[in-house]
Each structure stands twice: as C-alpha cells, then as structure tokens.
Write a protein that holds these residues in place. Structure first.
Motif, PDB file in Angstrom:
ATOM      1  N   ARG A 289     -50.153  -8.458  22.322  1.00 53.63           N
ATOM      2  CA  ARG A 289     -50.775  -7.183  21.971  1.00 53.63           C
ATOM      3  C   ARG A 289     -49.901  -6.000  22.363  1.00 53.63           C
ATOM      4  N   LYS A 290     -48.591  -6.167  22.389  1.00 51.74           N
ATOM      5  CA  LYS A 290     -47.692  -5.071  22.741  1.00 51.74           C
ATOM      6  C   LYS A 290     -47.667  -3.994  21.666  1.00 51.74           C
ATOM      7  N   TYR A 291     -47.927  -4.386  20.450  1.00 50.82           N
ATOM      8  CA  TYR A 291     -47.900  -3.497  19.292  1.00 50.82           C
ATOM      9  C   TYR A 291     -49.222  -2.725  19.254  1.00 50.82           C
ATOM     10  N   ALA A 292     -49.168  -1.406  19.394  1.00 51.25           N
ATOM     11  CA  ALA A 292     -50.376  -0.565  19.461  1.00 51.25           C
ATOM     12  C   ALA A 292     -51.175  -0.666  18.170  1.00 51.25           C
ATOM     13  N   LEU A 293     -52.485  -0.752  18.291  1.00 50.12           N
ATOM     14  CA  LEU A 293     -53.313  -0.889  17.098  1.00 50.12           C
ATOM     15  C   LEU A 293     -53.241   0.336  16.191  1.00 50.12           C
ATOM     16  N   GLU A 294     -52.829   1.492  16.713  1.00 52.53           N
ATOM     17  CA  GLU A 294     -52.637   2.684  15.883  1.00 52.53           C
ATOM     18  C   GLU A 294     -51.469   2.511  14.913  1.00 52.53           C
TER      19      GLU A 294
ATOM     20  N   ARG B 224     -34.344   4.153  -3.642  1.00 52.95           N
ATOM     21  CA  ARG B 224     -34.950   3.489  -2.497  1.00 52.95           C
ATOM     22  C   ARG B 224     -34.378   2.076  -2.393  1.00 52.95           C
ATOM     23  N   PRO B 225     -34.410   1.491  -1.212  1.00 49.41           N
ATOM     24  CA  PRO B 225     -33.902   0.118  -1.071  1.00 49.41           C
ATOM     25  C   PRO B 225     -34.747  -0.859  -1.884  1.00 49.41           C
ATOM     26  N   ASP B 226     -34.152  -1.978  -2.276  1.00 49.47           N
ATOM     27  CA  ASP B 226     -34.930  -3.041  -2.903  1.00 49.47           C
ATOM     28  C   ASP B 226     -35.989  -3.491  -1.914  1.00 49.47           C
ATOM     29  N   HIS B 227     -37.199  -3.665  -2.418  1.00 52.65           N
ATOM     30  CA  HIS B 227     -38.307  -4.066  -1.543  1.00 52.65           C
ATOM     31  C   HIS B 227     -39.288  -4.886  -2.358  1.00 52.65           C
ATOM     32  N   ALA B 228     -39.420  -6.151  -2.017  1.00 50.68           N
ATOM     33  CA  ALA B 228     -40.424  -6.998  -2.654  1.00 50.68           C
ATOM     34  C   ALA B 228     -41.731  -6.788  -1.910  1.00 50.68           C
ATOM     35  N   PHE B 229     -42.684  -6.131  -2.548  1.00 51.48           N
ATOM     36  CA  PHE B 229     -43.955  -5.824  -1.905  1.00 51.48           C
ATOM     37  C   PHE B 229     -44.709  -7.116  -1.619  1.00 51.48           C
ATOM     38  N   ASP B 230     -44.991  -7.359  -0.363  1.00 49.34           N
ATOM     39  CA  ASP B 230     -45.683  -8.557   0.114  1.00 49.34           C
ATOM     40  C   ASP B 230     -46.803  -8.072   1.034  1.00 49.34           C
ATOM     41  N   PRO B 231     -47.989  -7.774   0.475  1.00 51.20           N
ATOM     42  CA  PRO B 231     -49.030  -7.112   1.268  1.00 51.20           C
ATOM     43  C   PRO B 231     -49.470  -7.912   2.491  1.00 51.20           C
ATOM     44  N   HIS B 232     -49.256  -7.330   3.649  1.00 52.68           N
ATOM     45  CA  HIS B 232     -49.686  -7.925   4.917  1.00 52.68           C
ATOM     46  C   HIS B 232     -49.706  -6.832   5.983  1.00 52.68           C
ATOM     47  N   VAL B 233     -50.489  -7.066   7.005  1.00 51.72           N
ATOM     48  CA  VAL B 233     -50.501  -6.208   8.184  1.00 51.72           C
ATOM     49  C   VAL B 233     -50.019  -7.068   9.344  1.00 51.72           C
ATOM     50  N   SER B 234     -48.880  -6.733   9.921  1.00 49.84           N
ATOM     51  CA  SER B 234     -48.363  -7.491  11.064  1.00 49.84           C
ATOM     52  C   SER B 234     -49.264  -7.259  12.263  1.00 49.84           C
ATOM     53  N   LEU B 235     -49.678  -8.342  12.883  1.00 46.31           N
ATOM     54  CA  LEU B 235     -50.514  -8.260  14.078  1.00 46.31           C
ATOM     55  C   LEU B 235     -49.670  -8.238  15.337  1.00 46.31           C
ATOM     56  N   THR B 236     -48.488  -8.827  15.255  1.00 42.94           N
ATOM     57  CA  THR B 236     -47.569  -8.873  16.386  1.00 42.94           C
ATOM     58  C   THR B 236     -46.150  -9.009  15.856  1.00 42.94           C
ATOM     59  N   TYR B 237     -45.203  -8.559  16.636  1.00 46.39           N
ATOM     60  CA  TYR B 237     -43.799  -8.729  16.289  1.00 46.39           C
ATOM     61  C   TYR B 237     -43.113  -9.681  17.262  1.00 46.39           C
ATOM     62  N   GLU B 238     -43.903 -10.481  17.928  1.00 47.27           N
ATOM     63  CA  GLU B 238     -43.349 -11.509  18.809  1.00 47.27           C
ATOM     64  C   GLU B 238     -42.764 -12.623  17.943  1.00 47.27           C
ATOM     65  N   GLU B 239     -42.208 -13.646  18.569  1.00 49.24           N
ATOM     66  CA  GLU B 239     -41.614 -14.749  17.825  1.00 49.24           C
ATOM     67  C   GLU B 239     -42.606 -15.298  16.813  1.00 49.24           C
ATOM     68  N   TRP B 240     -42.119 -15.527  15.579  1.00 52.91           N
ATOM     69  CA  TRP B 240     -42.973 -15.985  14.483  1.00 52.91           C
ATOM     70  C   TRP B 240     -43.553 -17.356  14.806  1.00 52.91           C
ATOM     71  N   GLN B 241     -44.823 -17.517  14.535  1.00 49.87           N
ATOM     72  CA  GLN B 241     -45.509 -18.796  14.744  1.00 49.87           C
ATOM     73  C   GLN B 241     -46.126 -19.256  13.430  1.00 49.87           C
ATOM     74  N   GLN B 242     -46.120 -20.557  13.202  1.00 49.76           N
ATOM     75  CA  GLN B 242     -46.760 -21.120  12.011  1.00 49.76           C
ATOM     76  C   GLN B 242     -48.275 -21.061  12.216  1.00 49.76           C
ATOM     77  N   ARG B 243     -48.952 -20.266  11.379  1.00 45.45           N
ATOM     78  CA  ARG B 243     -50.411 -20.158  11.441  1.00 45.45           C
ATOM     79  C   ARG B 243     -50.934 -20.001  10.022  1.00 45.45           C
ATOM     80  N   ASN B 244     -52.090 -20.578   9.772  1.00 42.59           N
ATOM     81  CA  ASN B 244     -52.825 -20.362   8.524  1.00 42.59           C
ATOM     82  C   ASN B 244     -54.298 -20.499   8.899  1.00 42.59           C
ATOM     83  N   ILE B 245     -54.897 -19.388   9.323  1.00 37.53           N
ATOM     84  CA  ILE B 245     -56.246 -19.398   9.885  1.00 37.53           C
ATOM     85  C   ILE B 245     -57.149 -18.492   9.061  1.00 37.53           C
ATOM     86  N   GLU B 246     -58.193 -19.061   8.493  1.00 35.01           N
ATOM     87  CA  GLU B 246     -59.185 -18.230   7.795  1.00 35.01           C
ATOM     88  C   GLU B 246     -59.997 -17.488   8.834  1.00 35.01           C
TER      89      GLU B 246
END
Length: 186
Positions: free
Chosen positions: A47-52, A125-147
């Motif tokens: 939770r280091k990434y501020a919710l704001e 503008r730079p090339d950007h493939a829009f991939d809609p998501h909200v990052s919850l954390t920027y810690e090491e990536w973990q494999q998750r698929n949770i409804e």
C-alpha cells in the motif's frame, strides 16, 4: 494483459527520480478509491502507492520538460474541445497488480474520442496501446486473476496531470464532462 514492471513507465523505459511525466487521465471518486484500497488490504498488496493516485492513463505525453508551452496549450485546447457525457466505469477483477473490468466499452469509446480530438489538433504523442486498468501497487508483479465485487463510479472529469516520479500527481487542468441528454426543450 501487459502491465509495466516495477521501475518502468508505459513506454518501457526506466523511470528516473526526476521524471515529470504528463498524462491525460481519469481518477475514481473517493468512495471507489477507498474500495480499491480495501482490496489491497484484503489481498495483502503493498500500500505504498497513495490511493489519491489511483487512475486510468488515457494518453501519456512523456516528460513535460520536453514539451513546448505551445504544445501544452494545444493539449489543453484539444481536451477542452472534447464533448463527452459522464459515464460509468465498473472494475471487477484483480489481474496481476491491477484492477480491470470486463465491460469497458464506454471508457474505450471515451479514450478514442479523446485521441481523435488530439489528432484534430495535430498533437504528437508517444505510441500507447490503451489497456484500461488501475494499478493497485507498483511492487513486483504477481500472477493473480481474482474476481472481486464490482467497484463502480461515474467519470465526471478529464484531468491533465503532471506525475513526478515517487512524489505524486500535480493537477494542471481539468474539464467537466457535461450531460447533454434532456437539455433540449420539448
């Protein structure tokens, strides 16, 4: 879905301590942001990434220090020219380190309309493939698929934000999305 790994931005380059990146983005309302933070607690994500700072990146522009004042003004004019109504976003799954939704048509349509306005103003503008998501954390990536129970909010503003790496977001400008339905006299 591909999300940036720790220490990388959307272009895949390493972030530096002094990066000052410019983005057009949308952010959740305070209740939705609190619910996202609740998911971080529930699933023990860092939770280091501020919710704001929770957001959808719609268009990245790169380092703001490399943009001329004229280009920044053109970005503002293009964003102000966008005619869009408020719309709902609903996110219902944690994928990796991000929260994603299964029905993102309104958001994708909004982003495409925004890009069309930027193109009309001939904004590079730079090339950007829009991939809609909200990052919850920027810690090491973990494999998750949770409804998860859907987190919903109505998007009512488009934001122009300078993001200073490791420090936070500085709001440079915003535009309210106007409901136009029902405004004509009958």
């Amino acid at each position: 879905m591909m999300f940036p790994t720790t220490g990388e931005n959307v272009s895949g380059r390493q972030l530096r301590r002094d990066d000052q990146m410019l983005y057009l983005m949308i952010k959740p309302d305070p209740d939705a942001a609190a619910a996202m933070d609740g998911l971080r607690r529930q699933y023990e994500l860092a939770r280091k990434y501020a919710l704001e700072r929770f957001h959808f990146t719609l268009v990245p522009f790169g380092d703001i220090r490399l943009l001329s004042p004229e280009n920044l003004e053109r970005i503002r004019r293009a964003a102000a020219s966008l005619q869009a109504e408020p719309f709902e976003v609903s996110l219902n799954r944690i994928s990796g380190n991000a929260l994603v939704g299964s029905r993102m048509r309104a958001l994708r349509d909004f982003q495409r309309a925004l890009v069309a306005r930027l193109d009309a103003f001939e904004i590079d503008r730079p090339d950007h493939a829009f991939d809609p998501h909200v990052s919850l954390t920027y810690e090491e990536w973990q494999q998750r698929n949770i409804e998860v129970s859907p987190i919903r909010w109505h998007v009512r503003q488009l934001l122009l934000v300078k993001s200073v790496h490791g420090k936070g977001h500085e709001l440079l400008d915003s535009w309210t999305l106007e409901a136009r339905q029902g405004l004509l006299p009958f």
